[in-house]
Design a protein around this motif. Structure first.
Motif, short mmCIF file in Angstrom:
data_model
loop_
_atom_site.label_atom_id
_atom_site.label_comp_id
_atom_site.label_asym_id
_atom_site.label_seq_id
_atom_site.Cartn_x
_atom_site.Cartn_y
_atom_site.Cartn_z
N THR A 17 0.86 -1.30 -0.08
CA THR A 17 -0.28 -0.09 0.25
C THR A 17 1.23 1.18 -0.43
O THR A 17 0.30 2.13 -0.03
CB THR A 17 -1.00 0.15 1.18
N MET A 22 0.10 8.38 3.51
CA MET A 22 0.00 9.66 2.55
C MET A 22 0.43 9.32 1.12
O MET A 22 1.52 10.07 0.46
CB MET A 22 1.97 9.66 2.99
N GLU A 23 -0.64 9.11 0.97
CA GLU A 23 -0.92 8.14 -0.33
C GLU A 23 -0.73 8.94 -1.35
O GLU A 23 -0.91 9.16 -2.49
CB GLU A 23 -1.99 7.23 -0.55
N HIS A 24 -1.18 10.57 -0.87
CA HIS A 24 -2.20 11.87 -2.01
C HIS A 24 -0.12 12.51 -2.38
O HIS A 24 -0.42 13.13 -3.32
CB HIS A 24 -2.88 12.51 -1.61
N LEU A 25 0.50 11.66 -1.45
CA LEU A 25 2.00 12.23 -1.56
C LEU A 25 2.52 11.51 -2.45
O LEU A 25 4.50 11.62 -2.49
CB LEU A 25 2.42 12.92 -0.79
N HIS A 26 2.38 10.37 -3.05
CA HIS A 26 3.23 9.15 -3.65
C HIS A 26 4.19 9.89 -4.87
O HIS A 26 5.19 9.34 -4.50
CB HIS A 26 2.33 8.33 -3.42
N TRP A 28 5.20 12.45 -5.38
CA TRP A 28 6.46 13.80 -4.76
C TRP A 28 7.37 13.05 -3.81
O TRP A 28 8.23 13.17 -3.83
CB TRP A 28 5.87 15.13 -3.84
N ARG A 90 0.70 2.92 -9.10
CA ARG A 90 0.19 2.12 -8.21
C ARG A 90 0.15 0.39 -8.06
O ARG A 90 -1.12 0.16 -7.89
CB ARG A 90 -1.62 2.76 -8.43
N ASP A 272 4.00 5.94 8.85
CA ASP A 272 4.45 6.21 8.08
C ASP A 272 5.52 6.73 8.29
O ASP A 272 6.79 6.71 7.87
CB ASP A 272 4.05 8.10 7.75
#
Length: 315
Positions: A17, A22-26, A28, A90, A272
């Motif tokens: 996963t 922090m999935e929305h920052l992967h 970056w 992903r 995280d």
């Protein structure tokens, strides 16, 4: 992403996963990861090419350094490309066999590096404390034997971890909150008693690492005692300069490794933070080890310039 088989005791796949929360920052996060990985590939590749091309560097100290570079490349390449695929595309799905293989090589390479660092400490001990016997003790056969011993010990120590996981039933979620398959992250998904996996995964590799570290410390103590007896200040300074490079590499390897192992089992830091630190463990040592030796070892620095610098005649 299609759903995984959540009820089969023998899983076909797991799903990595990434960094929880922090999935929305992967995307970056992937930028520094990719830069560090490319830097590690370049630095270790240059080091290996230099040692290969320069016959004068075909000495035990530099051959051990080449082994360390190969182990560093294996460590980072085992973990980072899959993490980047997860961040960019992903692509977190990984088969059960591939997961166990990745886990094996991650921990196996760490144990191999530990033996190589011990061999490098022994090399410096012989060079400083018994210089007249250096060529007789550290023969090419002895160097090759040390490399083979590192591989065999790492294989024998880590294979039981894989076998213990393989016999466990996995009848719950298949989602691994990580960017790669770490031993305890996988073991916690089993729906059975994992005490054997937990204590073996911590006990034997940790004990082996501590034994190597104690032997390295003993070598350094003997080296420092021998240095104190040298009459020449210049000779002492040169030897201490070399030892400082070794000390930097030891700290880069053992401190993050011990921290990652203990936090994974007993730590209470946010997931995280733990996963980001675990990824830095497979990135920073492979990047910095060749830089430390290249910057602090004149022979390597000079040979790199000789191998890669364009001669005046080609301008």
């Amino acid at each position: 992403m299609p759903p995984s088989n959540e009820s089969s005791p023998t899983p076909d796949t797991f799903i990595l996963t990434g960094v929880p929360g922090m999935e929305h920052l992967h995307v970056w996060i992937s930028i520094p990861f990719c830069c560090l990985y490319l830097g590690a590939l370049l630095a270790n590749g240059v080091l290996l090419a230099t040692i290969w091309a320069e016959h004068s560097l075909h000495q035990p100290m530099y051959l051990f350094l080449a082994m360390l570079a190969l182990a560093d490349l294996t460590l980072s390449t085992t973990a980072v490309p899959k993490a980047l695929a997860l961040f960019w595309f992903r692509a977190g799905r990984i088969s059960f066999g591939a997961c166990l293989t990745q886990m094996f090589f991650l921990h196996f390479t760490s144990l191999v590096e530990s033996v190589i660092l011990l061999a490098m400490a022994f090399d410096r001990f012989v060079a400083i404390c018994c210089p007249l016997r250096y060529g007789a003790v550290l023969t090419p056969r002895a160097v090759a034997g040390a490399g083979l011993a590192a591989v065999l010990r790492g294989f024998c120590a880590i294979l039981p971890c894989v076998l213990l996981l393989r016999r466990l039933p996995f009848c719950g979620p298949r989602r691994i909150p990580h960017t790669y398959c770490e031993h305890m992250a996988v073991a916690r998904l089993a729906c059975a008693d994992i005490r054997a996996s937990r204590w073996y995964g911590l006990g034997l590799p940790f004990a082996v690492g501590v034994l190597d570290l104690l032997l390295i410390a003993a070598s350094y103590a003997l080296i420092l005692r021998a240095l104190a007896r040298l009459p020449s200040r210049a000779a002492r300074g040169k030897a201490l300069h070399t030892l400082a490079s070794h000390l930097c590499v030891l700290l880069l390897f053992y401190v993050p490794a011990a921290f990652a192992a203990l936090v994974q089992r007993f730590g209470r830091i946010p997931p995280d933070v733990h996963i980001l630190l675990a990824n830095l463990y497979v990135l920073f040592p492979p990047l910095l080890n060749p830089v430390v030796y290249g910057a602090r070892t004149r022979q390597i620095r000079d040979r790199v310039l000789k191998v890669f610098a364009c001669p005046r005649s080609c301008v």
